[in-house]
Design a protein around this motif. Structure first.
Motif, short mmCIF file in Angstrom:
data_model
loop_
_atom_site.label_atom_id
_atom_site.label_comp_id
_atom_site.label_asym_id
_atom_site.label_seq_id
_atom_site.Cartn_x
_atom_site.Cartn_y
_atom_site.Cartn_z
N ASN A 206 -24.66 -67.96 -53.55
CA ASN A 206 -25.65 -67.50 -54.53
C ASN A 206 -25.79 -65.97 -54.52
O ASN A 206 -26.90 -65.43 -54.58
CB ASN A 206 -27.01 -68.15 -54.27
N GLY A 207 -24.66 -65.29 -54.42
CA GLY A 207 -24.66 -63.84 -54.53
C GLY A 207 -24.99 -63.09 -53.26
O GLY A 207 -24.96 -61.86 -53.24
N GLU A 208 -25.29 -63.82 -52.17
CA GLU A 208 -25.69 -63.18 -50.92
C GLU A 208 -24.59 -63.31 -49.87
O GLU A 208 -24.05 -64.39 -49.66
CB GLU A 208 -26.99 -63.78 -50.39
N LEU A 209 -24.28 -62.20 -49.20
CA LEU A 209 -23.28 -62.19 -48.14
C LEU A 209 -23.93 -62.43 -46.79
O LEU A 209 -25.01 -61.90 -46.50
CB LEU A 209 -22.56 -60.84 -48.09
N GLU A 210 -23.23 -63.19 -45.95
CA GLU A 210 -23.68 -63.44 -44.59
C GLU A 210 -22.51 -63.22 -43.63
O GLU A 210 -21.47 -63.87 -43.76
CB GLU A 210 -24.20 -64.88 -44.44
N GLU A 211 -22.66 -62.32 -42.70
CA GLU A 211 -21.63 -62.11 -41.67
C GLU A 211 -21.64 -63.32 -40.75
O GLU A 211 -22.69 -63.75 -40.27
CB GLU A 211 -21.94 -60.84 -40.89
#
Length: 233
Positions: A206-211
């Motif tokens: 949903n458009g959000e990056l997570e390392e």
């Protein structure tokens, strides 16, 4: 060449497609971004490739503000996206010669022939692109991306629509370019191939990056479980 992105956002109307994305890639590193269709991966790649201006945020490539000075950094970028970055009525050779002149590639004819041989298209060098299969087109797009010897490769869904042989070719080529010291960013929804290709992993939902993790910190099975868990929320 190092690429650094900080708090990148892209809005289309009132909808945020990319939300405060922060990531980096260093020479010899393959960053794999996993995400489903519609997660914003292609939009992010286009921003990193300076093909699309973000609504906000910063993008720095080798110390240069790539948003304000995009023409100064494009020679250092090689891009494979699912859009026509070539002329379908021209042959692979004609396309490479055309783009090579734009980039000022030295010993251009030799470079074109060498690349087409490396990607297995030497026997189709003078056939029009529009007759190519998906896998052959992907091979050509990789050759085009490598033509000017960029330092950073941006590959959007490089395994999509390919048969097993073509997927193995792409994996092998990514590994080769990594060994040559290139920084590589891949987007994919294929966890198996993305894991094999990558050295560091992120999720984009949903458009959000997570390392997520470095490759030596996580198994393919654990990565898949984490990814599936994210998709359920």
């Amino acid at each position: 060449m190092r690429l650094r992105a900080s708090q990148l956002t892209k809005n289309f109307g009132h909808r945020a497609i990319v939300k405060n994305a922060t990531l980096s890639v260093n020479p010899g590193e393959v960053v794999t971004i996993f995400g489903p269709n519609g997660a914003g991966k292609t939009t992010l790649i286009k921003i990193l490739a300076t093909l699309l201006k973000p609504t906000s945020g910063e993008l720095e490539i080798e110390g240069t503000d790539a948003i304000a000075n995009y023409s100064d950094v494009r020679n250092g970028l090689g891009v494979v996206i699912h859009e026509n970055l070539a002329y379908p009525v021209f042959s692979p050779y004609e396309n490479l010669k055309f783009f090579g002149r734009m980039y000022g590639v030295q010993q251009l004819e030799h470079r074109c022939i060498t690349l087409l041989t490396e990607v297995g298209l030497q026997h189709f060098a003078h056939e029009p692109l529009h007759i190519f299969s998906r896998g052959m087109t992907q091979r050509f797009m990789i050759a085009r991306a490598l033509l000017h010897q960029p330092s950073v490769l941006l590959l959007d869904e490089p395994f999509s629509g390919l048969d097993a042989a073509a997927k193995q070719f792409v994996l092998k080529r990514i590994a080769q370019e990594q060994q040559n010291g290139k920084g590589i960013i891949i987007t994919t929804h294929n966890t198996e191939l993305g894991y094999l290709a990558g050295t560091r992993f992120l999720f984009m939902i949903n458009g959000e990056l997570e390392e997520v993790a470095q490759k030596d910190e996580i198994t393919a099975e654990t990565l898949l479980l984490m990814y599936e868990e994210r998709l359920t929320f």
